[in-house]
Motif scaffolding. Structure first.
Motif, short mmCIF file in Angstrom:
data_model
loop_
_atom_site.label_atom_id
_atom_site.label_comp_id
_atom_site.label_asym_id
_atom_site.label_seq_id
_atom_site.Cartn_x
_atom_site.Cartn_y
_atom_site.Cartn_z
N LYS A 55 0.83 -1.21 0.00
CA LYS A 55 0.00 0.00 0.00
C LYS A 55 0.87 1.26 0.00
O LYS A 55 0.65 2.18 -0.79
CB LYS A 55 -0.91 -0.02 1.22
N GLN A 56 1.88 1.30 0.86
CA GLN A 56 2.76 2.47 0.93
C GLN A 56 3.57 2.62 -0.36
O GLN A 56 3.77 3.73 -0.85
CB GLN A 56 3.72 2.35 2.12
N PHE A 57 4.05 1.50 -0.91
CA PHE A 57 4.85 1.55 -2.13
C PHE A 57 4.05 2.15 -3.28
O PHE A 57 4.50 3.09 -3.94
CB PHE A 57 5.35 0.16 -2.52
N TRP A 58 2.86 1.61 -3.53
CA TRP A 58 2.07 2.06 -4.69
C TRP A 58 1.53 3.47 -4.51
O TRP A 58 1.21 4.13 -5.50
CB TRP A 58 0.96 1.08 -4.99
N LYS A 59 1.48 3.95 -3.31
CA LYS A 59 1.04 5.33 -3.08
C LYS A 59 2.05 6.33 -3.66
O LYS A 59 1.69 7.40 -4.11
CB LYS A 59 0.86 5.56 -1.58
N TYR A 60 3.34 5.96 -3.65
CA TYR A 60 4.39 6.91 -4.05
C TYR A 60 5.21 6.49 -5.27
O TYR A 60 6.05 7.25 -5.73
CB TYR A 60 5.36 7.14 -2.87
N HIS A 61 5.01 5.27 -5.77
CA HIS A 61 5.82 4.76 -6.88
C HIS A 61 4.93 4.23 -7.99
O HIS A 61 3.79 3.89 -7.77
CB HIS A 61 6.72 3.62 -6.40
N ASN A 62 5.55 4.07 -9.18
CA ASN A 62 4.85 3.43 -10.28
C ASN A 62 5.57 2.13 -10.65
O ASN A 62 6.60 1.80 -10.07
CB ASN A 62 4.73 4.36 -11.50
N GLU A 63 5.02 1.42 -11.60
CA GLU A 63 5.58 0.12 -11.97
C GLU A 63 7.01 0.21 -12.49
O GLU A 63 7.80 -0.72 -12.33
CB GLU A 63 4.67 -0.55 -13.01
N GLY A 64 7.36 1.33 -13.09
CA GLY A 64 8.72 1.51 -13.60
C GLY A 64 9.78 1.42 -12.51
O GLY A 64 10.86 0.88 -12.73
N VAL A 65 9.46 1.93 -11.33
CA VAL A 65 10.40 1.87 -10.20
C VAL A 65 10.63 0.42 -9.80
O VAL A 65 11.76 -0.02 -9.61
CB VAL A 65 9.87 2.69 -9.00
#
Length: 84
Positions: A55-65
Motif C-alpha cells: 500500500k505504501q509503495f504504490w502510493k508513491y511509486h509506479n511500476e517503472g520503479v
C-alpha cells in the motif's frame, strides 16, 4: 536464489542488521543494501521492514520503479503459512 518465505519468516528480517525484507505484492525484497540510497530516506524503509509495504509503495511509486530495482533486490515470494 529465490526463496519462498511465510509472512512470519519475513517479519524476522525487520531491521538492517537482519536483512530488512519488505513485501510488495507477494514478492519479497531485501532492502538493507538500498536503505541509504532510497530517495525518500532510510526512515521510511525501516518503518516497513518485515511487513507488507504494498500500500505504501504504490502510493508513491509506479511500476517503472519496481521494474528497475526488482532484479537487484528481489529475494523471493511469500508463501501461505500452514493452517493448524
Amino acid at each position: 536464489m529465490a526463496e519462498s518465505l511465510t509472512p512470519k519468516q519475513v517479519a524476522e528480517h525487520s531491521t538492517v542488521e537482519t536483512g530488512l525484507y519488505i513485501i510488495i505484492d507477494n514478492n519479497i525484497y531485501q532492502m538493507d543494501s538500498f536503505v541509504e540510497e532510497h530517495p525518500g530516506g532510510a526512515k521510511i524503509l525501516k518503518r516497513v521492514g518485515g511487513k507488507d509495504a504494498s500500500k505504501q509503495f504504490w502510493k508513491y511509486h509506479n511500476e517503472g520503479v519496481l521494474n528497475k530495482y526488482a532484479p537487484k533486490l528481489k529475494v523471493g515470494t511469500v508463501k501461505e503459512e500452514a493452517k493448524l
